[in-house]
Design an enzyme around this catalytic site. Structure first.
Site, short mmCIF file in Angstrom:
data_model
loop_
_atom_site.label_atom_id
_atom_site.label_comp_id
_atom_site.label_asym_id
_atom_site.label_seq_id
_atom_site.Cartn_x
_atom_site.Cartn_y
_atom_site.Cartn_z
N GLU A 174 0.65 -1.05 0.07
CA GLU A 174 -0.13 -0.08 -0.02
C GLU A 174 0.94 1.39 0.04
O GLU A 174 1.23 1.92 1.02
CB GLU A 174 -0.97 0.20 1.22
CG GLU A 174 -1.82 1.03 1.36
CD GLU A 174 -2.75 1.47 2.41
OE1 GLU A 174 -3.63 2.19 2.60
OE2 GLU A 174 -2.88 0.25 3.15
N LYS A 216 -2.20 -1.84 -3.10
CA LYS A 216 -3.20 -1.04 -2.91
C LYS A 216 -3.08 0.35 -2.97
O LYS A 216 -2.34 0.95 -2.13
CB LYS A 216 -3.60 -1.50 -1.44
CG LYS A 216 -4.88 -0.84 -0.90
CD LYS A 216 -4.93 -1.12 0.68
CE LYS A 216 -6.04 -0.46 1.37
NZ LYS A 216 -6.65 -0.89 2.53
#
Length: 360
Positions: A174, A216
């Site tokens: 992420e 992500k």
């Protein structure tokens, strides 16, 4: 590694996404206290149970838990891990330890937790986790993100991913670009591409198997304070351009974060991205979601109303299922509205969204 690739494919299954319910005790506490509730373990557990027992398996492939939640049980004394797996939802875990300043880079951060990561990952895997998540946060501003901050965060994300795979966990990488700021979509696009390129390069250098890794990122959009707002079509074009230029198709899934968007905005943008990708034959990856607040805000309101006797029992679970189903439909480009968050999660809407998920 084949087993990890199978888990990554299951997480990025068409028509499903990931529930990000990994807020720290402090973060979830702020939301509970704002709703008039005490931040106690019993209340946190009861709130989480609304999601993990809501029958979300039709729309959710995985749920990211906080370490406290990974070891908790439901009111029926069933481990939350088992509540999820019985619905074919894979349990995941947040493994980073939060943000720390980058020396010499004012206002910029890196992420801590690498020193204890291997031991933590082994423990979480033994408890039943099948995947994990590590968050980096980069801010767009005058002179930021700096090359130093981009490089440090990309390296940390790759180091984390390598350790996770060695411990039999699929890493969710992420690199969040924060929505704060007044930058336009073109600046956001340029920074997104720079960050994604740095992350992918470091993943290669650390011998991370991309086919057993999920990404992500934030959708490419203007800052929250930008003078000019972007349409869903603008966001979808900019996002897909950035992904096409930076992310190899070996990565099975792009699971977007909601990053401060409203529930309806997150769903509409996700739907637009998938419609654009389908129309232009650009779905090289599953383009789905790993939302937190965009799956939870309305559920929390209804759950509080239930506790106060202002809503019928079960309404919060109904909303959890309906919002998940709406986003699952958006991950296929089939969302049409209205959004459950503005219709009280009506059961008929939930079934409609599930209908849009058929024939995948």
């Amino acid at each position: 590694m084949d087993q990890l690739r199978d888990v990554a494919c299951r997480l990025s299954e068409p028509g499903k996404g990931i529930l990000a319910s990994d807020e720290s005790t402090g973060t979830i506490g702020k939301r509970l206290e704002k709703a008039g509730l005490n931040n106690t373990e019993d209340i946190r557990k009861a709130y989480r149970e609304q999601f993990y027992t809501a029958g979300i398996g039709c729309s959710i492939s995985g749920a990211i838990l906080y370490k406290e939640t990974l070891y908790q049980t439901s009111s029926q004394d069933v481990p939350f891990v088992d509540c999820l797996t019985r619905q074919a939802v894979l349990p995941g875990i947040k493994v980073d330890q939060g943000l720390v300043p980058v020396e010499g880079c004012e206002g910029e951060s890196s992420t801590r937790g690498l020193d204890r990561l291997e031991a933590d990952c082994k423990s979480y895997r033994q408890q039943g986790a099948r995947f994990c998540k590590w968050r980096a946060a980069l801010r767009i501003g005058i002179g930021t993100p700096s090359q130093k901050a981009i490089g440090i965060n990309a390296q940390q994300l790759a180091q984390y991913a390598a350790v996770a795979q060695a411990c039999d966990l699929v890493p969710v990488v992420e690199p969040e670009i924060l929505i704060d700021g007044d930058h336009g979509i073109h600046r956001s696009s340029a920074v997104s591409q720079e960050v994604l390129q740095a992350c992918i390069a470091q993943l290669w250098r650390h011998n991370v198997d991309l086919e057993a890794t999920l990404l992500k990122p934030m959708m490419v959009m203007p800052g929250a304070d930008a003078q000019s707002k972007a349409s869903p079509e603008d966001v979808s074009c900019a996002t897909l351009d950035a992904l096409r230029r930076c992310v190899p198709p070996a990565v099975p899934g792009i699971m977007f974060l909601s990053g401060g968007l409203s529930e309806e905005e997150a769903t509409v943008y996700l739907n637009s991205i998938n419609k654009h990708a389908i129309e232009h034959n650009a779905r090289h990856w599953a383009l789905s979601f790993s939302f937190g607040r965009a799956l939870q805000a309305s559920v929390l309101k209804l759950w509080v109303a239930e506790r106060e006797g202002k809503a019928s029992p079960g309404k919060a679970k109904e909303m959890a299922s309906a919002v998940a189903a709406a986003n699952a439909a958006a991950s296929l480009g089939r969302y049409q509205g209205p959004h459950p968050s503005i219709t009280s999660g009506d059961a008929s809407l939930r079934e409609t969204y599930r209908g849009w998920q058929t024939d995948v």
